[in-house]
Motif scaffolding. Structure first.
Motif: not given
Length: 332
Positions: A1-3, A97-100, A129-134, A155-159
């Motif tokens: 998963m892409l964090m 995409y974020i999950l896989s 990337t793992n440090d990205s902001i979309l 679901r992916v526990k991001i901001g």
């Protein structure tokens, strides 16, 4: 998963300076000092987004619905049901995409421009990337549209942050006239979106009526992004499960309606051609127009009756033309 770090929505009615804000953010993130922004503001952005000081690493991605739909807009917004399906397609594929973190078309939604739009979407997402902001820009005029992306973040526990730009209607219409002709939106469309806009207390509200976008506005926006990065959303299992079931049902129904609608349009095209050839009254152009409008109104009513389950259609839709013909003749 892409964090990732977070998802940020830039939303609001047309001509409220969303695209202007995106351009400013792009320049700031590229280390350009513009519009007399104070050095402190630039430094704040760097603290938020460039903590590893690796300028070659891309830590932000901009996604615009206008870019995704470029060239297909008229077809896509032809009817609201169709438009909602494309929105579901994009939100679902961003989640996938974020999950896989795999570039493949996982969607069960099959639309006319699905392939082209997904290709554009993956091009926009490939640098995540793992440090990205979309950062996603669109009108998002219903709160439910914005909430869908909050659910992804949960679901992916991001901001998650929703930044809402608004102005009064008169100013928006005036700004619209100053746009390049290729970028203008019809006044009717702007008035329609203003009328149906659904505000949420979770949005950061930025009023661009009097002074446009100011450095104070940018400071508030950057603070909100920082807060979202530092406070990931928490997954609400029951809500997500219920939403997934509801969404699956909605997708199935909308897919069915879309497929039926495509068959009806082909049938109507043949029906109109036959009627125009056989009936003398259709030699008058206005009669053709009135009849075509009446048939298309019947089509929309027929689809609505199917949605409301007043008309039952077999799963394979083989009988759809006969059923619609009966409906036209008043036998349904």
């Amino acid at each position: 998963m892409l964090m990732m770090k977070c998802i940020v929505l830039i939303c609001g009615p047309p001509a409220c300076l969303k695209s202007t804000l995106i351009k400013i953010l792009q320049l700031i993130f590229s280390h350009h000092q513009i519009l007399n922004l104070k050095f402190l503001c630039i430094k704040k952005v760097q603290e938020i987004l460039f903590k590893n000081k690796n300028e070659n690493k891309r830590l932000y991605n901009f996604l615009s619905f206008d870019d995704l739909f470029l060239g297909y807009e008229n077809d896509i917004i032809e009817n609201e049901s169709n438009w909602k399906l494309y929105r579901l397609l994009i939100a679902n594929e961003i989640e996938n995409y974020i999950l896989s973190n795999v570039q493949e078309k996982n969607s069960s939604i099959n639309l006319k421009y699905s392939s082209q739009i997904l290709d554009r979407l993956y091009q926009s997402l490939k640098h995540l990337t793992n440090d990205s902001i979309l950062i996603i820009e669109d009108n998002f005029y219903y709160a439910s549209m914005r909430h869908r992306y909050r659910q992804i973040a949960q679901r992916v526990k991001i901001g998650f942050a929703s930044i809402h730009l608004h102005s009064n209607l008169t100013i928006a219409l005036e700004r619209n006239t100053k746009r390049h002709i290729s970028k203008r939106v019809s006044n009717v469309s702007i008035e329609n979106i203003f009328a149906k806009y659904d505000l949420s207390t979770d949005d950061l509200m930025i009023d661009t009526t009097n002074r446009g976008l100011t450095s104070e506005h940018l400071h508030r926006i950057l603070q909100r992004i920082q807060q979202a990065c530092n406070e990931p959303e928490q997954q609400l299992v029951n809500i997500i499960d219920d939403e997934q079931r509801r969404r699956a049902t909605e997708i199935n129904q909308q897919n069915m309606i879309y497929q039926i609608d495509q068959k009806l349009r082909k049938f109507i095209s043949k029906h109109l051609n036959n009627e125009f050839l056989q009936n003398e009254k259709f030699k008058i152009a206005n009669e053709k127009k009135l009849y075509a409008e009446m048939i298309n109104n019947k089509r929309q009513t027929f689809l609505e009756l199917i949605k409301q389950r007043f008309i039952f259609i077999h799963d394979n839709h083989d009988d759809i033309e006969n059923r619609f013909e009966q409906f036209l003749n008043g036998n349904n």
